[in-house]
Scaffold this active site. Structure first.
Site, mmCIF file in Angstrom:
data_model
loop_
_atom_site.group_PDB
_atom_site.id
_atom_site.type_symbol
_atom_site.label_atom_id
_atom_site.label_comp_id
_atom_site.label_asym_id
_atom_site.label_seq_id
_atom_site.Cartn_x
_atom_site.Cartn_y
_atom_site.Cartn_z
ATOM 1 N N ASN A 1 45.373 43.448 53.573
ATOM 2 C CA ASN A 1 44.675 43.179 52.326
ATOM 3 C C ASN A 1 43.374 43.970 52.245
ATOM 4 O O ASN A 1 42.528 43.871 53.134
ATOM 5 C CB ASN A 1 44.344 41.687 52.216
ATOM 6 C CG ASN A 1 43.664 41.342 50.905
ATOM 7 O OD1 ASN A 1 44.301 41.389 49.847
ATOM 8 N ND2 ASN A 1 42.384 41.036 50.934
ATOM 9 N N GLU A 2 43.226 44.739 51.197
ATOM 10 C CA GLU A 2 41.969 45.424 50.854
ATOM 11 C C GLU A 2 41.250 46.056 52.054
ATOM 12 O O GLU A 2 40.157 45.628 52.434
ATOM 13 C CB GLU A 2 41.026 44.447 50.151
ATOM 14 C CG GLU A 2 41.604 43.930 48.863
ATOM 15 C CD GLU A 2 40.695 42.940 48.156
ATOM 16 O OE1 GLU A 2 39.624 42.622 48.693
ATOM 17 O OE2 GLU A 2 41.068 42.499 47.059
ATOM 18 N N HIS B 1 44.824 39.362 56.263
ATOM 19 C CA HIS B 1 43.900 39.172 55.132
ATOM 20 C C HIS B 1 42.503 38.875 55.702
ATOM 21 O O HIS B 1 42.069 37.734 55.777
ATOM 22 C CB HIS B 1 44.381 38.026 54.232
ATOM 23 C CG HIS B 1 43.718 37.998 52.885
ATOM 24 N ND1 HIS B 1 44.409 38.049 51.690
ATOM 25 C CD2 HIS B 1 42.416 37.929 52.520
ATOM 26 C CE1 HIS B 1 43.579 37.995 50.673
ATOM 27 N NE2 HIS B 1 42.349 37.922 51.147
ATOM 28 N N GLN C 1 41.122 31.009 53.839
ATOM 29 C CA GLN C 1 40.426 30.436 52.696
ATOM 30 C C GLN C 1 40.960 29.063 52.275
ATOM 31 O O GLN C 1 40.259 28.317 51.602
ATOM 32 C CB GLN C 1 40.486 31.413 51.515
ATOM 33 C CG GLN C 1 39.760 32.714 51.817
ATOM 34 C CD GLN C 1 39.815 33.697 50.663
ATOM 35 O OE1 GLN C 1 40.721 34.511 50.593
ATOM 36 N NE2 GLN C 1 38.864 33.621 49.755
HETATM 37 C C1 BGC Z 1 39.950 38.969 48.330
HETATM 38 C C2 BGC Z 1 39.981 37.463 48.332
HETATM 39 C C3 BGC Z 1 38.754 36.930 47.627
HETATM 40 C C4 BGC Z 1 38.782 37.430 46.201
HETATM 41 C C5 BGC Z 1 37.675 36.904 45.308
HETATM 42 C C6 BGC Z 1 39.554 39.565 47.008
HETATM 43 O O1 BGC Z 1 38.893 40.742 47.199
HETATM 44 O O2 BGC Z 1 41.184 39.485 48.778
HETATM 45 O O3 BGC Z 1 40.074 37.020 49.655
HETATM 46 O O4 BGC Z 1 38.649 35.569 47.668
HETATM 47 O O5 BGC Z 1 38.670 38.829 46.235
HETATM 48 O O6 BGC Z 1 36.449 37.409 45.661
#
Ligand code: BGC
Length: 437
Positions: free
Chosen positions: A205-206, A161, A62
């Site tokens: 991540n998530e 990520h 990003q």
């Molecule tokens: C993610 C980011 C994303 C942010 C805002 C999160 O779920 O880890 O990569 O930019 O949300 O939407």
């Protein structure tokens, strides 16, 4: 709770939507909605323990620029109907050029008064070809860590990520359990290179967002809509966490659904949707495989069931709710509720992401003070929360939404790369200053 017998009876009658309807009601009873009257709340009545870590977060794809991974390929391709994948046809391209400008960005982090920077390492830059590691890319992250430490800022590293090297994507990424070993090998390499400088590691991540967007909604790479495969991918991500964690001090970033919570409490993972076989997995090493929970929270989604077997629910928001630019509302109680939900795992919590997309910068201050009020309330009620990292340091490439979404504490002009502090960000700086004495 509806009993197992009731479930069987309803299925035999061929009324899956009735089951879903009852399930939604059940969920509402089990997790009742919290609503606070923000007009009566004194948002300054907050408290954070000494040593609380205040930070900001980004991710490689990003902000860095010049990535060559599954996302860059996705950005260059088209939807089936010929429309671009990304809003406005945006491409991540050089993004914030953070790869080259990290030193000036560290000065910006410092100016905020925070003491933690969470960033991710870009797998496709470190291992562009399977098994070939680029030492200069690893050195880059070493330099970044050293520069952060020189500035008195603690680096927090996320290993994965959302982005995959192309060779890993082409072999099916996390669709195949056998591929997990590649993430483990990469993580080991990074861990060994940076461990002298980095104490806090986030593995994946998530996992839920990666899975649902890529395999359920099909709006992120690889663009599949296959609930059965989604269950498999989610399971493999949890297993990958456990294996990476085996040597990386046991950490996971981004736990926010019951399947994952169960996995860390009982070692059992189960995932099912109507019309698919259940994905079940038992791995006792899931228990205790977290040193902390990295909780990312932004808002809530209300699920409304409907009598349509093809689309048995839809998302809804209350008309009175104030929206962020991201098509979801400001709902500060969400972070309080998420904390309550994961706190049973009984490990410390770090809020590794929370923030608002607010182009006009007319809601950022309210968002910050209300969400931090909610975090403070949870702490007052006994939750062990160690830190809060605002998403994001600066505007960046917001996945499917491209550059339209403005999450940054700093506004970025993407033609000149000039960064400018936003007015609303000062609320965060004030709170950080107040509790950093
Ligand atoms: C993610 C980011 C994303 C942010 C805002 C999160 O779920 O880890 O990569 O930019 O949300 O939407």
């Amino acid at each position: 709770m509806i009993s197992f017998k009731t479930k069987v009876w309803l299925s035999i009658l061929g009324a899956p939507f009735a089951l879903i309807f009852i399930y939604v009601i059940t969920m509402q009873v089990r997790h009742p909605e919290t609503r606070w009257d923000w007009n009566k709340i004194e948002v300054d009545a907050i408290d954070f323990p000494s040593g609380f870590q205040w930070g900001v977060a980004t991710s490689s794809h990003q902000v860095e620029g010049n990535c060559n991974n599954n996302w860059s390929r996705w950005e260059a391709s088209l939807n089936e109907d010929g429309t671009p994948r990304i809003h406005n046809g945006d491409r991540s391209a050089i993004a914030c050029d953070h790869w080259n400008r990290y030193k000036e960005d560290i000065a910006l982090i410092k100016a905020l008064g925070v003491s933690v920077y969470r960033f991710s390492v870009e797998w496709s830059k470190i291992e562009p070809i399977a098994g070939n590691f680029d030492e200069s890319a690893i050195q880059h992250y070493r330099d970044l860590c050293l520069a952060l430490k020189d500035a008195g800022i603690t680096p927090v590293v996320t290993l994965h990520h959302f982005t995959n090297p192309l060779w890993f994507e082409d072999m099916g990424a996390f669709e195949n359990e056998a591929n997990i070993r590649y993430l483990v090998r990469f993580s080991q390499r990074v861990f060994n290179s940076l461990k002298d400088h980095v104490a806090i590691w986030c593995t994946i991540n998530e996992p839920t967002v990666y899975t649902s967007q890529g395999y359920f909604n099909g709006v992120w790479p690889p663009g599949k809509r296959d609930p059965q495969l989604a269950g498999e991918v989610m399971k493999n991500l949890l297993v990958a966490h456990t294996r990476v964690d085996w040597f990386v001090c046991r950490i996971l970033d981004g736990v926010f659904n019951q399947g994952a919570i169960d996995y860390f409490q009982t070692g059992k993972f189960s995932f099912s949707m109507p019309g698919m076989d259940k994905v079940k997995y038992i791995n006792k090493s899931g228990i205790g495989s977290l040193d902390f929970i990295g909780l990312n929270n932004y808002s809530h989604q209300r699920v409304k069931s409907q009598l349509n077997p093809k689309e048995f629910f839809r998302f809804e928001f209350y008309p009175h709710e104030e929206m962020t630019d991201m098509f979801y509302p400001i709902y500060p109680e969400a972070i309080y509720r998420s904390i309550k939900r994961v706190k049973d795992i009984d490990v410390p919590i770090i809020i590794t992401e929370n923030g608002i997309a607010d182009k006009k910068d007319d809601r950022r201050n309210i968002y910050i003070e209300r969400y931090l009020y909610s975090v403070s309330e949870a702490i007052k009620e006994g939750a062990d929360i160690r830190g809060y990292y605002y998403w994001s340091l600066m505007d960046n490439f917001e996945w499917s939404e491209g550059y339209e979404m403005k999450f940054g504490l700093y506004e970025v002009d993407f033609t000149t790369q000039v960064r400018t502090l936003r007015e609303g960000s000062k609320r965060y700086m004030d709170i950080v200053a107040r509790f950093s004495q």
